[in-house]
Design an enzyme around this catalytic site. Structure first.
Site, PDB file in Angstrom:
ATOM      1  N   ASP A  13      78.874  45.612  53.842  1.00  7.84           N
ATOM      2  CA  ASP A  13      78.907  47.019  53.439  1.00  7.84           C
ATOM      3  C   ASP A  13      77.833  47.811  54.188  1.00  7.84           C
ATOM      4  OD1 ASP A  13      79.759  49.208  52.058  1.00  7.84           O
ATOM      5  OD2 ASP A  13      78.750  48.706  50.182  1.00  7.84           O
ATOM      6  N   HIS A  30      81.808  51.115  62.238  1.00  7.26           N
ATOM      7  CA  HIS A  30      82.708  49.962  62.124  1.00  7.26           C
ATOM      8  C   HIS A  30      82.714  49.143  63.420  1.00  7.26           C
ATOM      9  CE1 HIS A  30      83.897  51.053  58.182  1.00  7.26           C
ATOM     10  NE2 HIS A  30      84.566  52.142  58.532  1.00  7.26           N
ATOM     11  N   LEU A 124      83.039  25.117  61.868  1.00  8.39           N
ATOM     12  CA  LEU A 124      82.842  26.239  60.938  1.00  8.39           C
ATOM     13  C   LEU A 124      84.208  26.776  60.544  1.00  8.39           C
ATOM     14  CD1 LEU A 124      80.983  28.408  59.549  1.00  8.39           C
ATOM     15  CD2 LEU A 124      81.314  29.783  61.584  1.00  8.39           C
TER      16      LEU A 124
HETATM   17  C1  FPP Z   1      82.068  48.613  54.569  1.00 10.49           C
HETATM   18  O1  FPP Z   1      81.390  49.697  55.139  1.00 10.49           O
HETATM   19  C2  FPP Z   1      82.841  47.940  55.548  1.00 10.49           C
HETATM   20  C3  FPP Z   1      84.206  47.875  55.576  1.00 10.49           C
HETATM   21  C4  FPP Z   1      85.087  48.526  54.600  1.00 10.49           C
HETATM   22  C5  FPP Z   1      84.902  47.159  56.613  1.00 10.49           C
HETATM   23  C6  FPP Z   1      84.195  45.987  57.224  1.00 10.49           C
HETATM   24  C7  FPP Z   1      84.705  45.877  58.589  1.00 10.49           C
HETATM   25  C8  FPP Z   1      83.998  45.453  59.662  1.00 10.49           C
HETATM   26  C9  FPP Z   1      82.640  44.908  59.582  1.00 10.49           C
HETATM   27  C10 FPP Z   1      84.591  45.555  61.022  1.00 10.49           C
HETATM   28  C11 FPP Z   1      85.883  44.874  61.253  1.00 10.49           C
HETATM   29  C12 FPP Z   1      85.923  43.453  60.846  1.00 10.49           C
HETATM   30  C13 FPP Z   1      86.316  42.426  61.620  1.00 10.49           C
HETATM   31  C14 FPP Z   1      86.439  41.068  61.031  1.00 10.49           C
HETATM   32  C15 FPP Z   1      86.585  42.585  63.038  1.00 10.49           C
HETATM   33  P1  FPP Z   1      81.633  51.119  54.540  1.00 10.49           P
HETATM   34  O2  FPP Z   1      82.544  51.859  55.447  1.00 10.49           O
HETATM   35  O3  FPP Z   1      82.102  51.029  53.134  1.00 10.49           O
HETATM   36  O4  FPP Z   1      80.194  51.704  54.619  1.00 10.49           O
HETATM   37  P2  FPP Z   1      79.570  52.806  53.656  1.00 10.49           P
HETATM   38  O5  FPP Z   1      79.538  52.214  52.278  1.00 10.49           O
HETATM   39  O6  FPP Z   1      78.200  52.988  54.227  1.00 10.49           O
HETATM   40  O7  FPP Z   1      80.423  54.022  53.760  1.00 10.49           O
END
Ligand code: FPP
Length: 239
Positions: A13, A30, A124
């Site tokens: 997150d 992202h 892994l």
């Molecule tokens: C949360 O940050 C993150 C997500 C909803 C997506 C996680 C995705 C990735 C790390 C990239 C893609 C993954 C792979 C496996 C290639 P948020 O957008 O909720 O952040 P915020 O809470 O600060 O708004």
């Protein structure tokens, strides 16, 4: 010898807030987050962690603006296209958990190919939760059990049978959950599987969560006494 968690689950997150702090579009957060997946997978493998499960996209994330959902899907496709050959060489077994039926057919094909091409690896086990929800998983497992056992009464359903029909069948339950980004909640991640998991919450945003902090969390985990419902004395007597 240091106690290494066999299975680490992570809620990645804080990508959006990482970008906002730098006055950048959320999509950039992202992209940085996806790049960090690669380094953390490597760091876990170096530590001897055998199972790593990452929450990439929840059943609720479809509620995000359309362009953000499509950025996340594109990143996922790019990740698969770029990383699968390296995963094959690095001994990483790749799996997806979640309802994949709603993904574009091309993404579903890539996922199936990645799973198949890495299925002989065992150093892994990398599992990505995509369109995943813990409540969906439990409900789905219960329905699958009922379909497979139409003549059995519901009262004969045991916890071990539910585990068998969950999307994580064959994976041990997580020993440690790490959630970045400052929130202290499970957000419908592996609800059934994390009944006895040690929970670690950090304020660090996902793109900045690096191998040094991971090492610190693993050391913290090593100092936990995991009781699984027993007393301290019982547990210490077993060691
Ligand atoms: C949360 O940050 C993150 C997500 C909803 C997506 C996680 C995705 C990735 C790390 C990239 C893609 C993954 C792979 C496996 C290639 P948020 O957008 O909720 O952040 P915020 O809470 O600060 O708004």
């Amino acid at each position: 010898m240091e106690l290494i968690p066999k299975h680490i689950a992570m809620i990645m997150d804080g990508n959006g807030r990482w970008a906002k702090k730098r006055l950048l579009p959320r999509a950039v957060g992202h992209v940085k987050g996806a790049a960090n997946v690669r380094s953390i997978v490597q760091a876990c493998s170096d530590h001897g962690v055998e199972y790593l499960t990452l929450f990439a996209f929840s059943t609720e994330n479809w509620r995000r603006p359309e362009d953000e959902v499509s950025t996340l899907m594109d990143l996922f496709i790019q990740y698969l296209d770029k990383e699968v050959s390296e995963m094959k060489d690095a001994g990483i077994r790749f799996r997806i958990i979640g309802d994949r039926s709603v993904f574009a057919p091309s993404l579903q094909e890539r996922i199936a190919r990645a799973e198949q091409e890495t299925s002989h690896n065992s150093k892994l086990n990398l599992t990505i939760a995509a369109n995943y929800g813990g409540q969906w998983d439990i409900l789905n497992a219960t329905r699958l059990w009922a379909l497979a056992n139409p003549t059995l009464p519901i009262s004969s359903l045991e916890p071990s049978a539910i585990s068998e029909y969950l999307s994580t069948c064959g994976l041990p339950d997580p020993d440690l959950l790490i959630r970045t980004g400052g929130e202290s909640r499970l957000s419908n991640f592996l609800l059934w599987q994390m009944a006895y998991t040690e929970l670690y919450f950090t304020d660090t945003y996902w793109p900045e969560f690096g191998s040094a902090e991971l090492r610190g969390v693993i050391e913290w985990f090593g100092k936990r006494v995991r009781r699984f419902g027993k007393t301290d004395e019982q547990v210490l007597g077993e060691n």
